[in-house]
Design a protein around this motif. Structure first.
Motif, short mmCIF file in Angstrom:
data_model
loop_
_atom_site.label_atom_id
_atom_site.label_comp_id
_atom_site.label_asym_id
_atom_site.label_seq_id
_atom_site.Cartn_x
_atom_site.Cartn_y
_atom_site.Cartn_z
N MET A 156 55.59 -11.21 27.28
CA MET A 156 55.40 -11.71 25.91
C MET A 156 55.05 -13.20 25.90
O MET A 156 54.18 -13.63 25.16
CB MET A 156 56.66 -11.47 25.09
CG MET A 156 56.93 -10.00 24.81
SD MET A 156 58.48 -9.81 23.91
CE MET A 156 58.64 -8.02 23.92
N ALA A 157 55.77 -13.98 26.69
CA ALA A 157 55.56 -15.43 26.68
C ALA A 157 54.40 -15.84 27.58
O ALA A 157 53.97 -17.00 27.53
CB ALA A 157 56.84 -16.13 27.11
N GLN A 158 53.95 -14.92 28.40
CA GLN A 158 52.86 -15.23 29.34
C GLN A 158 53.23 -16.41 30.23
O GLN A 158 52.45 -17.36 30.43
CB GLN A 158 51.55 -15.47 28.61
CG GLN A 158 50.96 -14.20 28.00
CD GLN A 158 50.46 -13.24 29.08
OE1 GLN A 158 49.43 -13.46 29.69
NE2 GLN A 158 51.20 -12.16 29.32
N VAL A 159 54.46 -16.35 30.76
CA VAL A 159 54.91 -17.31 31.78
C VAL A 159 55.43 -16.48 32.96
O VAL A 159 55.77 -15.31 32.80
CB VAL A 159 56.01 -18.26 31.24
CG1 VAL A 159 55.47 -19.08 30.07
CG2 VAL A 159 57.26 -17.49 30.84
N PRO A 203 63.82 -9.16 22.99
CA PRO A 203 63.47 -10.29 23.85
C PRO A 203 63.35 -11.56 23.02
O PRO A 203 62.75 -11.55 21.94
CB PRO A 203 62.11 -9.87 24.44
CG PRO A 203 62.14 -8.38 24.40
CD PRO A 203 62.89 -8.03 23.15
N HIS A 204 63.94 -12.63 23.52
CA HIS A 204 63.99 -13.85 22.71
C HIS A 204 63.89 -15.07 23.63
O HIS A 204 63.75 -14.94 24.85
CB HIS A 204 65.28 -13.85 21.89
CG HIS A 204 65.26 -14.80 20.73
ND1 HIS A 204 64.14 -15.02 19.95
CD2 HIS A 204 66.24 -15.60 20.20
CE1 HIS A 204 64.44 -15.91 19.00
NE2 HIS A 204 65.69 -16.27 19.13
N ALA A 242 57.36 -12.41 20.82
CA ALA A 242 56.11 -11.65 21.02
C ALA A 242 54.98 -12.15 20.12
O ALA A 242 53.82 -11.83 20.35
CB ALA A 242 56.38 -10.17 20.75
N CYS A 243 55.32 -12.90 19.10
CA CYS A 243 54.30 -13.38 18.14
C CYS A 243 53.59 -14.63 18.63
O CYS A 243 52.43 -14.87 18.29
CB CYS A 243 54.97 -13.73 16.81
SG CYS A 243 55.64 -12.33 15.92
N LEU A 244 54.30 -15.43 19.37
CA LEU A 244 53.88 -16.82 19.56
C LEU A 244 52.60 -16.97 20.38
O LEU A 244 51.65 -17.65 19.97
CB LEU A 244 55.04 -17.61 20.17
CG LEU A 244 54.91 -19.11 20.27
CD1 LEU A 244 54.33 -19.74 19.02
CD2 LEU A 244 56.28 -19.71 20.56
N THR A 275 63.18 -12.02 32.38
CA THR A 275 62.91 -10.58 32.35
C THR A 275 61.41 -10.35 32.37
O THR A 275 60.62 -11.21 31.97
CB THR A 275 63.49 -9.93 31.08
OG1 THR A 275 62.75 -10.41 29.94
CG2 THR A 275 64.97 -10.24 30.90
N VAL A 276 61.05 -9.16 32.80
CA VAL A 276 59.63 -8.80 32.82
C VAL A 276 59.08 -8.79 31.40
O VAL A 276 57.95 -9.25 31.14
CB VAL A 276 59.44 -7.41 33.48
CG1 VAL A 276 57.98 -6.96 33.37
CG2 VAL A 276 59.86 -7.47 34.94
N GLU A 277 59.89 -8.29 30.46
CA GLU A 277 59.44 -8.22 29.08
C GLU A 277 59.14 -9.62 28.53
O GLU A 277 58.09 -9.86 27.91
CB GLU A 277 60.49 -7.55 28.20
CG GLU A 277 60.67 -6.07 28.44
CD GLU A 277 61.64 -5.78 29.57
OE1 GLU A 277 62.08 -6.74 30.25
OE2 GLU A 277 61.95 -4.60 29.79
#
Lengths: 442, 227
Positions: A425-428, A45-46, A278-280, A419-421
């Motif tokens: 990860m981005a919480q949007v 995911p990016h 996933a880090c941000l 995507t759901v992933e």
């Protein structure tokens, strides 16, 4: 045999695919794991999985080309007397002289300076070429301390204490003997031609309490002038960022698994660490929870390629980004113009990653004087400068479309996920919904 | 001689004073009182000063030293003289972990014992320890000399490069690729000079020399067990 009977066609295993089979054969033949450069090649995911919403009736856009959209950033304003003031929030990540040619390091300095941003040394010390051509130079302080000396420390504009990097969090460095020229060996105080391993832990501190004391020492030696960055690989970003802040960092650099390396085991690159996306958000949350968001600056790196990536990273809370692989491509790495030579090396343009072997036809990841001479630092620096300016223009274009007069005004509310992933990860929200995975509701 | 009271001035003010002493002055001798175990005392000094620190110090005392002769009249914390470039750091007492880590040059003398990782990644410094050193000393040591007048802890010289190690006492547990080597005449001469500079009264003939077997310099699958 009745040829009229339909036959089952050959079917290859999804588990034992062609690449896997070839790798097993290679390992059986050589007895050594695969070592290569660059970052992860698997799809993760990016930022491509996010979209900007843009403006319409509920949001006013800014006029492209006419209304101002600021791009400047100040790094190191927490404690340093002389923080870095950059024109654009895109910096050049640390890459060593040794892994790169002197010409490539000079080109990085030239390109970054022309665009108004910083470049960074690497595991091997500071070269005069790089210092001379870099308006803003960040000096990496690594476990190996190759080439480390107080004079260069004081010549730097900022200091980056490297704890880890995204391609190999928890791993040390590696520079194979093929690239250990006389000059590289002299700078690193080691014999020519041997494999140089860099330790994975710093030799004189362990843990966040010690790191705080180490940062204090670096501040003393540089008279509290230089911003101190702490760079970590993407593993446990919430805790690592919080601990870096506690230790006194001015800036935290967080490198996801798409971040490149000069030479690392493929198994490490592909199987350890978190994707940049996933880090941000955990990192930003750590800063927010400590009341330090925008006070301690966050630089995110690992797979940043375009102005869209820059804008998305900033919208999610980063203060700046760093690029490494993309900068090398801008200089000329993996250019199809060298296709004939790439084929002789058993690869093709776009896939060449044997940066550790020192046979780079583009003259970038090599210490071979003949190959290195192919890279014109002036022309290559101009290409990098052009690329940085394009990225900045792209980010401004997106920001104006979202009605923002500065790149730092972008916010998560400007984004949705495909995507759901990526949404998780981005919480949007997932596109077309108000649903953010993990937050409940729909 | 000039005195600086750390309790009154603090570490930063003292370091700044030491950094800004003019090159052409004859005010070369400075005494720091009340160090109180503080960190980063007299780190980064870049002048031929004589500095006496009258007590115990914390982490990184004399770190990155150039030219100065620093004497610690007490014990030293972690990383004393780390990354020293030149000059002398002399510890009258014991030293904690990572003494002389990554140091490029100069002389580090520890009259007492040194803890683990003494001389880790050393790059040219000479270190003389009057007592014993802890485990993983001279790990990845690149250049220079480590003299141990007492015993060496476990895994001495693990993954060592070109540094030379001299141990008078026991060194029963050597690290990967570290082996005992022949003590030739030139080594005895070098060791005698080192002991003399450190004012240590020992006979060079009583020491053993250790160094790299150089089997791990380039990867060989048949040596993988050593990693």
């Amino acid at each position: 045999m009745d040829t009229n009977v339909p036959r089952t066609p050959p079917r290859k295993s999804a588990t034992f695919d062609d690449y896997t089979l070839a790798e097993i054969r290679r390992a059986a033949s050589t007895g050594i794991y695969d070592i290569r450069g660059a970052g992860t090649k698997r799809k993760v995911p990016h930022f491509d999985d996010l979209l900007f919403l843009g403006a319409s009736i509920s949001r006013y856009p800014l006029e492209g080309y006419r209304e101002k959209c600021g791009t400047d950033v100040v790094l190191g304003s927490r404690f340093a007397k002389k923080p870095l003031e950059l024109k654009i929030p895109i910096t050049i990540a640390g890459m060593s002289f040794g892994s790169l040619s002197a010409q490539a390091k000079e080109a990085l300095g030239r390109g970054a300076s022309a665009a108004g941003t910083s470049t960074t040394t690497g595991d091997g010390g500071m070269t005069p070429e790089e210092r001379g051509q870099s308006r803003h130079l960040v000096y990496q302080y690594l476990p190996s301390r190759y080439g480390m000396n107080p004079d260069d420390l004081r010549k730097a504009d900022a200091i980056e204490v490297v704890v880890g990097q995204g391609a190999k969090p928890g791993g040390g460095g590696m520079l194979l003997g093929q690239k250990i020229s006389d000059r590289v060996a002299q700078m690193r105080c080691l014999p020519k031609g041997i494999d140089q391993r860099s330790a994975c832990r710093h030799p004189d501190w362990t843990g966040p309490d010690d790191l705080e004391i180490k940062i204090h020492e670096l501040r003393e030696i540089t008279s509290w002038e230089k911003p101190i960055y702490v760079k970590v690989g993407g593993t446990r970003p919430y805790y690592d960022v919080a601990l870096a802040v506690k230790a006194g960092a001015d800036v935290v650099v967080l490198d996801g698994m798409q971040g490149g390396t000069a030479a690392t085991q493929d198994v490490f690159i592909e199987h350890v660490g978190l994707p940049t996306l996933a880090c941000l958000r955990p990192a930003v949350k750590a800063l927010q929870d400590l009341g330090m968001h925008r006070k301690v600056q966050l630089i995110i790196s690992g797979g940043i390629r375009s102005g869209a990536d820059v804008a998305k990273a900033l919208a999610l809370g980063a203060d700046a980004v760093a690029i490494g692989t993309a900068a090398l491509v801008a200089l000329g790495d993996n250019d199809p113009i060298h296709e004939e030579e790439y084929r002789k090396l058993g690869t093709t343009a776009g896939a060449y990653d044997d940066w550790h072997e020192g046979r780079d036809p583009a003259g970038i990841t090599t210490q071979d004087p003949v190959l290195a001479a192919r890279l014109d630092p002036v022309k290559a620096g101009r290409r990098l400068s052009n690329y940085l300016k394009v990225m900045t223009l792209e980010a401004q274009t997106v920001a104006r479309a979202c009605g923002k007069s500065h790149l730092h005004n972008l916010e998560p509310e400007d984004l949705c996920a495909l995507t759901v992933e990526a949404a998780a990860m981005a919480q949007v929200p997932l596109a077309g919904t108000s649903w953010i995975p993990g937050r409940g509701g729909y | 001689m000039h005195e600086l009271d750390l309790k009154a001035l603090g570490v930063t003010a003292i370091n700044q004073k030491l950094y800004h002493i003019p090159k052409d002055t004859n005010e070369r001798h400075w005494v720091i009182r009340n160090p109180m175990g503080q960190h980063a005392i007299a780190c980064g000094v870049d002048a031929p000063l004589l500095i006496d620190i009258m007590g115990h110090v914390g982490f990184y005392c004399g770190g990155m030293n150039k030219e100065a002769e620093i004497t610690i009249h007490g014990h030293a914390g972690v990383g004393v003289a780390e990354n020293m470039m030149s000059g002398i750091v002399w510890v009258k007492g014991n030293a904690s972990e990572s003494a002389g880590a990554t140091a490029n040059g100069g002389l580090l003398v520890i009259e007492g014992d040194a803890s683990s990782r003494c001389g880790i990644s050393m790059k040219g410094v000479d270190i003389v320890v009057g007592g014993s050193v802890g485990h993983m000393s001279a790990f990845m040591a690149q250049r220079g000399n480590l003299v141990v007048c007492g015993d060496a802890g476990e895994a001495l010289g693990d993954s060592i490069y070109e540094a030379r190690l001299y141990v008078k006492g026991r060194a029963d547990n050597l690290g990967s690729d570290c082996i005992e080597k022949e003590m030739r005449e030139e080594h005895l001469e070098d060791l005698a000079k080192l002991l003399d500079r450190a004012k240590m009264k020992h006979r060079p003939q009583d020491f053993r020399r250790y160094g790299s077997a150089r089997k791990l310099y380039n990867f060989n699958v048949d040596h993988a067990d050593a990693y």
